[in-house]
Design a protein around this motif. Structure first.
Motif, PDB file in Angstrom:
ATOM      1  N   GLU A 407       0.833  -1.193   0.000  1.00 58.12           N
ATOM      2  CA  GLU A 407       0.000   0.000   0.000  1.00 58.12           C
ATOM      3  C   GLU A 407       0.867   1.242   0.000  1.00 58.12           C
ATOM      4  O   GLU A 407       1.836   1.343   0.759  1.00 58.12           O
ATOM      5  N   ARG A 409       0.802   5.665  -0.271  1.00 60.94           N
ATOM      6  CA  ARG A 409       0.045   6.901  -0.218  1.00 60.94           C
ATOM      7  C   ARG A 409       0.311   7.719  -1.469  1.00 60.94           C
ATOM      8  O   ARG A 409       1.463   7.912  -1.874  1.00 60.94           O
ATOM      9  N   ARG A 411      -1.144  11.219  -4.085  1.00 60.37           N
ATOM     10  CA  ARG A 411      -1.858  12.500  -4.083  1.00 60.37           C
ATOM     11  C   ARG A 411      -2.479  12.729  -5.458  1.00 60.37           C
ATOM     12  O   ARG A 411      -1.827  12.487  -6.476  1.00 60.37           O
ATOM     13  N   GLU A 431      -5.538  13.133  -0.814  1.00 63.65           N
ATOM     14  CA  GLU A 431      -4.639  12.003  -0.628  1.00 63.65           C
ATOM     15  C   GLU A 431      -5.447  10.724  -0.436  1.00 63.65           C
ATOM     16  O   GLU A 431      -6.531  10.729   0.178  1.00 63.65           O
ATOM     17  N   THR A 433      -4.926   6.033  -0.597  1.00 62.09           N
ATOM     18  CA  THR A 433      -3.998   4.909  -0.498  1.00 62.09           C
ATOM     19  C   THR A 433      -4.153   4.000  -1.710  1.00 62.09           C
ATOM     20  O   THR A 433      -5.258   3.533  -2.006  1.00 62.09           O
ATOM     21  N   LYS A 434      -3.053   3.769  -2.433  1.00 58.66           N
ATOM     22  CA  LYS A 434      -3.064   2.837  -3.559  1.00 58.66           C
ATOM     23  C   LYS A 434      -2.909   1.427  -3.010  1.00 58.66           C
ATOM     24  O   LYS A 434      -1.940   1.117  -2.320  1.00 58.66           O
ATOM     25  N   ASP A 449      -9.656   8.139   2.392  1.00 58.34           N
ATOM     26  CA  ASP A 449      -9.503   8.219   3.841  1.00 58.34           C
ATOM     27  C   ASP A 449     -10.798   7.918   4.579  1.00 58.34           C
ATOM     28  O   ASP A 449     -10.769   7.568   5.776  1.00 58.34           O
TER      29      ASP A 449
END
Length: 465
Positions: A407, A409, A411, A431, A433-434, A449
């Motif tokens: 995972e 992060r 933008r 932002e 999470t991939k 998020d």
């Protein structure tokens, strides 16, 4: 009277407009600087990725030409920024300082001079206008009093209760009011005539001061036009010869890409045309049979010389007469730090797991062009480096069966509105999470998020450094 204040205020507005124009140019210069920095960072990052990636030959050089173009354009935009601040900004600042002189009590000298000039030119006429207004007021009051006296006299004639003496008083008052009307009317007409006679001189004096203000404003307007033309020249890169040469050179570099030449090079260096080292009979030697100590294995200053390679670990290797050693240059060792090395023990490779995961995020391609490959081979599936999904010590993001990545992060670079239920929506700067790497269609799986999981275009985000 007093309407000249609009013209006087224009002088103060001119000073404020100089500040506004300087702020406008300053903001544009900051944008040029940021754009130049972003171009440089983009070029540096992608140049490294392309050079380390699997692309080779003339197409690689054509690809890298885009990074060279970005670096050169970045330099031009930095020059634009310098011209805007060092020439245009400073020119306006200096002109403003010379054109407007501040007073100790506040305000500008030019404003006070214009104010005093208009007031001096208007003062005599304004005085006469005041007399006209007073005469007019007195005349209208006399007319009103005359009308009231006549009305009272008319009503008294119909009233039998009034004696002749009272009636005579009313008649005398009517007579006096008529005389007052004549006097006030004459005075009113006289003052108005004097005002009319003073008007031409008043207009001449006022226009003289007004023309001085017009000339001052004309200098500012012409100066602004001159500065804006210079700003336009600094911003217009289409007329800059070096800017045109950048794209002419870029086009030439792209056109020099030759698929036939690249295929020929790959055949000669990585395919059947490369030099072969066929097995030959070798005499036994005691030096060839020794095994490397762990201390010798980890030496990689200028190069690592590997001898006595054991295929199964404990068994002795087959002797090779002509090729008893394998040299790996230091840069190659660094480039394959995330690759599986068949000459390392299992406990040694365990310390590089975190490095593998970091490289999965940083590298665009699944392998580098100068990567070394294991020399072991076997029919058994467990030892076949070509049958494993992790044969190169790193996952290939272009394979269909790619396991989930670590995972990361990221933008958002742009706004995106999800078109389907399984797609995410976000704004530029958000932002998230991939969770999975990019698939063949260019989509990644991620999590916002707020916990929402879905797909999004991979090129709409960038990793958070």
């Amino acid at each position: 009277v007093g309407n000249y204040k609009r013209t006087v205020k224009r002088i103060d507005d001119g000073h404020r407009l100089c500040n506004d124009l300087m702020n406008c140019i300053h903001e544009r210069a900051r944008i040029e600087k940021v754009y130049a920095q972003q171009l440089t960072e983009w070029a540096k990052r992608w140049k490294q990725l392309v050079e380390k990636g699997p692309q080779y030959g003339t197409v690689e050089r054509a690809w890298c030409a885009f990074m060279s173009e970005a670096e050169k354009v970045s330099e031009l935009h930095l020059e634009v920024k310098g011209s805007l601040m060092n020439e245009d900004f400073e020119k306006i600042k200096n002109w403003q300082k010379e054109a407007f002189h501040k007073q100790m009590m506040g305000g500008f000298k030019e404003t006070k001079e214009a104010e005093d000039g208009f007031r001096k030119a208007q003062k005599p006429w304004a005085k006469k206008l005041k007399e006209v207004e007073a005469a007019k007021k007195a005349y209208h009051a006399a007319c009103k009093e005359e009308k009231l006296a006549i009305s009272r006299e008319t009503n008294s004639k119909a009233d039998p209760a009034l004696n002749p003496e009272q009636l005579k008083k009313l008649q005398d008052k009517v007579e006096r009011s008529k005389q007052d009307v004549l006097k006030t009317k004459e005075k009113y007409e006289k003052s108005l005539k004097e005002l009319d006679n003073a008007t031409p001189q008043y207009m001449e004096n006022m226009e003289q001061v007004f023309e001085q203000c017009q000339q001052f404003e004309e200098k500012r307007l012409r100066f602004f036009r001159e500065v804006l033309l210079e700003v336009q020249k600094h911003l217009d890169l289409s007329n800059v010869a070096s800017y045109k040469n950048i794209y002419r050179e870029l086009e030439q570099n792209i056109k020099t890409a030759d698929a036939v030449e690249d295929l020929r090079w790959f055949r000669a260096n990585q395919g059947p045309g490369m030099s072969m080292n066929w097995p030959q009979f070798e005499e036994w030697s005691a030096d060839l049979n020794r095994t490397l100590s762990r201390r010798e294995k980890k030496k990689a200053s200028d190069g690592v010389t590997l001898t006595g390679i054991n295929q199964t670990g404990d068994q002795a290797s087959q002797p090779n007469k002509h090729s008893s050693s394998l040299s790996v240059q230091s840069n190659t060792v660094q480039s394959v730090q995330s690759s599986y090395n068949p000459f390392e023990d299992e406990e040694d490779t365990g310390s590089t797991v975190s490095e593998k995961e970091d490289n999965k995020i940083k590298n665009v391609s699944s392998y580098e062009k100068n990567q070394s490959y294991p020399t072991d081979w076997s029919d058994e599936e467990s030892n076949n480096p070509f049958s494993s999904t992790d044969a190169n010590g790193d996952t290939n993001p272009f394979d269909e069966d790619t396991p989930p990545a670590m995972e990361v992060r990221v933008r958002a670079l742009y706004d995106y509105e999800g078109q389907e239920q399984d797609e995410l929506s976000f704004k530029a700067g958000d932002e998230l999470t991939k969770m999975e790497n990019e698939d063949e269609q260019g989509w990644c799986k991620g999590r916002l998020d707020n916990g929402q999981v879905g797909l999004y275009p991979a090129n709409y985000v960038e990793p958070i450094q």
